[in-house]
Design an enzyme around this catalytic site. Sequence first.
Site, mmCIF file in Angstrom:
data_model
loop_
_atom_site.group_PDB
_atom_site.id
_atom_site.type_symbol
_atom_site.label_atom_id
_atom_site.label_comp_id
_atom_site.label_asym_id
_atom_site.label_seq_id
_atom_site.Cartn_x
_atom_site.Cartn_y
_atom_site.Cartn_z
ATOM 1 N N HIS A 202 17.531 -24.748 -28.295
ATOM 2 C CA HIS A 202 18.529 -24.697 -27.288
ATOM 3 C C HIS A 202 19.793 -25.967 -27.592
ATOM 4 C CE1 HIS A 202 16.275 -22.827 -23.872
ATOM 5 N NE2 HIS A 202 16.277 -21.468 -24.956
ATOM 6 N N ASP A 296 18.808 -28.169 -21.184
ATOM 7 C CA ASP A 296 17.901 -28.401 -21.206
ATOM 8 C C ASP A 296 18.201 -30.204 -21.926
ATOM 9 O OD1 ASP A 296 14.919 -26.854 -22.106
ATOM 10 O OD2 ASP A 296 17.476 -25.664 -22.267
#
Length: 358
Positions: A202, A296
């Site tokens: 990500h 993230d």
Amino acid sequence: MEKLRFAILGAGCGGQSMAAILENQGCAVTLMDKNEALVQELKQEEKLTLTGKIELTAPMPACVTTDAAEAIDGADVILVVTTADGHEDVARAIAKTIRPEQIVVLNPGMFCGALAFRTALSRFGCPHEILVAEMADLMFACRKVKAGTVFHSGLKKKAVLAAVPASKTDAVVELLKPYFPIVTPAQDILHTAMSSIGCVLHCVPMIMNVNKIDAGQSFDYYMEGITPSIARMAEKVDAERIALAKKLGIVASTAQSVINGYGSHGENLYEVIQTTQAYVGIQSPSSLAHRFCHEDTFGSLVGFATLAKELDVPTPGMDAIITCISMATGIDYFTVGRTAQKVGLTGKSVEEIYEMIR
């Protein structure tokens, strides 16, 4: 056996999916989200529908609310299905009303989420010691179709879970397994944290595709957004994650081997991603504020990088990605993110860290 009563805090794709699965099994479920517009949309739907790799329709929970205290009243298990930066808000909302026998499960916990959540509960006035567990990743690979309908693009073979203290992990898994059979015990929350590959799949592709994202160009996130060069960068960040895990005495799986669990194949990360059918068609986020980047970085990558510095593990790749994301977003993630210091891991040896969580 009497079925457990569940409160689900966070009514995004993951929360709606969990609610549908539990309602389908005849459990009493309450569903909460702070987004009043979303709650009103859900209240207008009679059913929750899952499509794709999971096909089922279940009644909408009788209680869909914006009030976290109302949602947890009478629940045996509180499933927190928010982004990592929402954990503190949830803890604040339930600290004064949560009962000592209630169990909190973070979905996912990201980096040491259970420690952070327990600390927040105490800081906001919870008089009890609450059992908090966390999963390494969201249990589902899914995306929203509309309010009440979620598409599942892939099935995960297992969802690893650990509790604080780790001695309670097996008991939590035993409670949840009848409802979610893929739940599997991990040794502790460091093992769940180090198994997360979100910072690889990500954070790196998001910042490397920032020009397309800023321009509003839609693209197939995995198939088009992860080119051979971006995949090589992601492999370097993944290698740093593996090195940190090794320093902690953990044998962590590479991102490539994790993705192979979908039945993929290839000689490197790029080739494996390109053969992962579950990733096909997942469209790119429209902004760096998306959880792929924000959560993230906030809840995983910063924790890895700051703990690595404590343990003298070099992370030039992680540091560079965090710095670039901070520059692009105007958010100093090294300051606001979930650092090793914030969860109490600074100034400790590896042995002392394990004593703290087990």
